[in-house]
Motif scaffolding. Structure first.
Motif, PDB file in Angstrom:
ATOM      1  N   GLU A  75       0.824  -1.208   0.000  1.00 18.41           N
ATOM      2  CA  GLU A  75       0.000   0.000   0.000  1.00 18.41           C
ATOM      3  C   GLU A  75       0.859   1.259   0.000  1.00 18.41           C
ATOM      4  O   GLU A  75       0.525   2.251  -0.647  1.00 18.41           O
ATOM      5  CB  GLU A  75      -0.944  -0.003   1.208  1.00 18.41           C
ATOM      6  CG  GLU A  75      -2.053  -1.024   1.099  1.00 18.41           C
ATOM      7  CD  GLU A  75      -2.799  -0.933  -0.234  1.00 18.41           C
ATOM      8  OE1 GLU A  75      -3.275   0.176  -0.570  1.00 18.41           O
ATOM      9  OE2 GLU A  75      -2.894  -1.948  -0.940  1.00 18.41           O
ATOM     10  N   ARG A  78       1.875   1.871  -3.466  1.00 19.11           N
ATOM     11  CA  ARG A  78       0.771   2.397  -4.277  1.00 19.11           C
ATOM     12  C   ARG A  78       0.602   3.901  -4.079  1.00 19.11           C
ATOM     13  O   ARG A  78       0.248   4.630  -5.004  1.00 19.11           O
ATOM     14  CB  ARG A  78      -0.540   1.703  -3.915  1.00 19.11           C
ATOM     15  CG  ARG A  78      -0.677   0.251  -4.302  1.00 19.11           C
ATOM     16  CD  ARG A  78      -2.085  -0.243  -4.030  1.00 19.11           C
ATOM     17  NE  ARG A  78      -2.191  -1.689  -4.082  1.00 19.11           N
ATOM     18  CZ  ARG A  78      -2.339  -2.375  -5.204  1.00 19.11           C
ATOM     19  NH1 ARG A  78      -2.396  -1.739  -6.358  1.00 19.11           N
ATOM     20  NH2 ARG A  78      -2.430  -3.706  -5.165  1.00 19.11           N
ATOM     21  N   ASP A  79       0.847   4.352  -2.867  1.00 12.70           N
ATOM     22  CA  ASP A  79       0.502   5.724  -2.495  1.00 12.70           C
ATOM     23  C   ASP A  79       1.645   6.710  -2.650  1.00 12.70           C
ATOM     24  O   ASP A  79       1.487   7.891  -2.355  1.00 12.70           O
ATOM     25  CB  ASP A  79       0.007   5.760  -1.038  1.00 12.70           C
ATOM     26  CG  ASP A  79      -1.288   4.989  -0.850  1.00 12.70           C
ATOM     27  OD1 ASP A  79      -2.010   4.808  -1.851  1.00 12.70           O
ATOM     28  OD2 ASP A  79      -1.566   4.568   0.293  1.00 12.70           O
ATOM     29  N   THR A  80       2.814   6.264  -3.068  1.00 13.91           N
ATOM     30  CA  THR A  80       3.975   7.135  -3.144  1.00 13.91           C
ATOM     31  C   THR A  80       4.215   7.604  -4.577  1.00 13.91           C
ATOM     32  O   THR A  80       3.586   7.129  -5.527  1.00 13.91           O
ATOM     33  CB  THR A  80       5.222   6.402  -2.607  1.00 13.91           C
ATOM     34  OG1 THR A  80       6.259   7.338  -2.370  1.00 13.91           O
ATOM     35  CG2 THR A  80       5.669   5.331  -3.591  1.00 13.91           C
ATOM     36  N   ASP A  81       5.128   8.565  -4.739  1.00 10.87           N
ATOM     37  CA  ASP A  81       5.457   9.058  -6.087  1.00 10.87           C
ATOM     38  C   ASP A  81       6.367   8.092  -6.833  1.00 10.87           C
ATOM     39  O   ASP A  81       6.288   7.966  -8.055  1.00 10.87           O
ATOM     40  CB  ASP A  81       6.135  10.425  -5.995  1.00 10.87           C
ATOM     41  CG  ASP A  81       5.197  11.497  -5.475  1.00 10.87           C
ATOM     42  OD1 ASP A  81       4.075  11.615  -6.014  1.00 10.87           O
ATOM     43  OD2 ASP A  81       5.574  12.204  -4.520  1.00 10.87           O
TER      44      ASP A  81
END
Length: 304
Positions: A75, A78-81
């Motif tokens: 997760e 998924r949420d990072t740059d």
């Protein structure tokens, strides 16, 4: 978000963005040391501010927690740059079926990181085991389709008793189309760089590397590639993977962008790394793995 300049991974600085969040997966063995040095290089580039956050992953993570790729790590990716990833796996840490821990490969499938961009660039003459090649004479990209091919059987192979084991090659039209389109985009970018004298002169072209003379799956891969090639003005050609292994040693300067199935790309990218590194420093394999409109995984490691 990320891209590549043809020789090394780099973050693309978007208008209005001065800070990027980077998930760091240090890996196993000496990989944490390599990743730490990669962070120093990124920071020294004096680009945007990079905020690093480390997450557990790998064979050591499995030994400590029972899971080589925790859901929280997935997760976070998924949420990072972007993700900065080190080599993972230890020879003695294996699943009951005998295969190694491979969280970096699992992550590709979970995030649909379909484009494995493997840049091969010779920076200094003494780095190559081949005679007569100077800086920039070897400069090509191996583009590996990352989520299909033989690797699609990774968790679905069949073993019958202690007698027979079967893995299957999976090639889809949509998967082959998008990796072929990506190959021609890379070639177009390199063509523009040559026009601006930012890259050494050579013919811009895309080579489909397959085994279409034997396997129906590879004949289909070539057929779909040819359909994409027909819609571009960039030259396209073909080579069988066994012949390409010979050509890369004999005349690596002849190639620009190569696109190929997952397993073939895995093997050829290690060969390519060996062409541009000496026998003292291990052949590292910088790479970028992308999926459309989502973050990028930047990796520096020695094969898989």
């Amino acid at each position: 978000m990320g891209s590549i300049d043809g020789t090394r991974p780099s973050l693309v600085v978007s208008a209005g963005m001065s800070t990027y969040d980077i998930a760091v997966l240090p890996g196993d063995g000496i990989a944490p040391e390599v990743v730490a040095e990669a962070q120093r290089v990124l920071d020294a580039a004096a680009g945007p501010v990079l905020n690093y956050r480390e997450h557990p992953c790998g064979a050591n993570c499995y030994l400590e927690t029972g899971d080589p790729l925790p859901p929280a790590t997935v997760e976070a990716c998924r949420d990072t740059d972007a993700v900065l990833l080190g080599a993972m796996g230890l020879p003695d840490v294996r699943w009951p079926d005998g295969t190694e821990m491979r969280p970096q490969v699992d992550l590709r499938f979970l995030l649909d990181l379909y484009a494995g961009v493997r840049p091969i660039y010779l920076y200094a003459e003494h780095h190559s085991p081949l005679k007569g090649y100077g800086a920039g004479d070897i400069d090509f990209i191996i583009l590996r389709e990352n989520v299909e091919g033989l690797f699609a059987s990774m968790n679905g192979g069949i073993q019958v008793r202690d007698e027979t084991a079967v893995d299957s090659m999976v090639i889809t039209r949509s998967g082959t189309e998008r990796i072929s389109e990506y190959a021609f985009k890379l070639a177009a970018d390199r063509q523009a760089e040559r026009a601006a004298n930012q890259r050494g002169a050579r013919e811009t072209h895309v080579t489909c590397v397959d085994k279409a003379n034997v396997f129906k799956s590879m004949a289909f891969f070539r057929h779909v590639f040819d359909g994409v090639a027909a819609g571009t003005d960039i030259h396209a050609d073909h080579a069988y993977v066994d012949a390409m292994s010979l050509h890369l040693v004999r005349r690596p300067e002849s190639y620009d962008v190569m696109v190929t199935e997952n397993m073939y790309g895995d093997i050829l990218s290690d060969l390519g790394a060996g062409l541009v590194e000496d026998d003292v420093v291990p052949a590292l394999e910088p790479r970028v793995e992308e999926r459309r409109g989502v973050g990028t995984v930047l990796g520096v490691e020695r094969g898989e």
